[in-house]
Design a protein around this motif. Structure first.
Motif, PDB file in Angstrom:
ATOM      1  N   GLU A  22       1.107  -1.109  -0.227  1.00  0.00           N
ATOM      2  CA  GLU A  22       0.025  -0.211   0.191  1.00  0.00           C
ATOM      3  C   GLU A  22       0.812   1.379   0.405  1.00  0.00           C
ATOM      4  N   ALA A  23       1.732   1.031   0.615  1.00  0.00           N
ATOM      5  CA  ALA A  23       2.972   2.550   1.201  1.00  0.00           C
ATOM      6  C   ALA A  23       3.361   3.128  -0.757  1.00  0.00           C
ATOM      7  N   LEU A  24       3.954   1.578  -1.302  1.00  0.00           N
ATOM      8  CA  LEU A  24       4.342   2.039  -2.667  1.00  0.00           C
ATOM      9  C   LEU A  24       4.371   1.906  -3.539  1.00  0.00           C
ATOM     10  N   ALA A  66       5.700  12.320  -1.929  1.00  0.00           N
ATOM     11  CA  ALA A  66       4.586  11.287  -1.300  1.00  0.00           C
ATOM     12  C   ALA A  66       5.360   9.978  -1.749  1.00  0.00           C
ATOM     13  N   LEU A  67       5.814   9.327  -2.981  1.00  0.00           N
ATOM     14  CA  LEU A  67       6.235   8.057  -3.024  1.00  0.00           C
ATOM     15  C   LEU A  67       8.250   7.877  -1.770  1.00  0.00           C
ATOM     16  N   LEU A 115       1.003   6.295   6.805  1.00  0.00           N
ATOM     17  CA  LEU A 115       0.774   6.286   5.468  1.00  0.00           C
ATOM     18  C   LEU A 115      -0.909   6.765   5.160  1.00  0.00           C
ATOM     19  N   ALA A 116      -1.468   7.022   6.164  1.00  0.00           N
ATOM     20  CA  ALA A 116      -2.830   7.840   6.550  1.00  0.00           C
ATOM     21  C   ALA A 116      -3.109   9.788   6.546  1.00  0.00           C
ATOM     22  N   GLU A 117      -1.303   9.857   7.179  1.00  0.00           N
ATOM     23  CA  GLU A 117      -0.413  11.052   7.984  1.00  0.00           C
ATOM     24  C   GLU A 117       0.031  11.509   6.180  1.00  0.00           C
ATOM     25  N   HIS A 118       0.129  11.214   5.427  1.00  0.00           N
ATOM     26  CA  HIS A 118       0.911  11.445   4.382  1.00  0.00           C
ATOM     27  C   HIS A 118      -0.382  10.943   2.688  1.00  0.00           C
TER      28      HIS A 118
END
Length: 117
Positions: free
Chosen positions: A27-29, A46-47, A82-85
């Motif tokens: 999910e992050a990538l 973002a990435l 991740l939710a913060e960004h």
């Protein structure tokens, strides 16, 4: 267990906490592409941010120095970061949806704030 068609070992499925961590790293990538070249810098930032959080989570799970908080904790913490960004750029899918709704191209690619992944 052997896979008969290739005589290679059949990979074992990781346990649920590990699968959940790997899903969070994915999910992050796996963020959507920006709709325009003008959003490329926001996409790269973002990435980069998300990859850094994923790397830290993986490192914390793999380092064996007695300070680990556990896979479940690291996974939850990664998802919180991740939710913060969220992405701040317009994605290809968002632009297409806006065009389908009758917006102009300029309206479709105008960021509205935090709507990507």
């Amino acid at each position: 267990m052997q896979n008969r068609s290739t005589s290679m070992p059949t990979p074992e499925c990781p346990d649920e906490p590990l699968r959940d961590l790997l899903a969070a790293v994915l999910e992050a990538l796996d963020i959507p592409a920006p709709a325009t070249v003008g959003h490329a810098d926001a996409y790269r930032q973002a990435l980069e941010d998300r990859a850094m959080h994923a790397r830290v989570a993986l490192e914390n799970v793999l380092v064996d120095d007695g300070t680990q908080l556990g896979i479940e904790w690291e996974t939850a913490y990664l998802r919180e970061r991740l939710a913060e960004h969220p992405s701040t750029y317009v994605t290809v899918d968002q632009a297409r949806a806006a065009l389908a709704d009758g917006k102009s191209w300029m309206e479709a690619v105008q960021p509205t704030g935090g709507e990507g992944r």
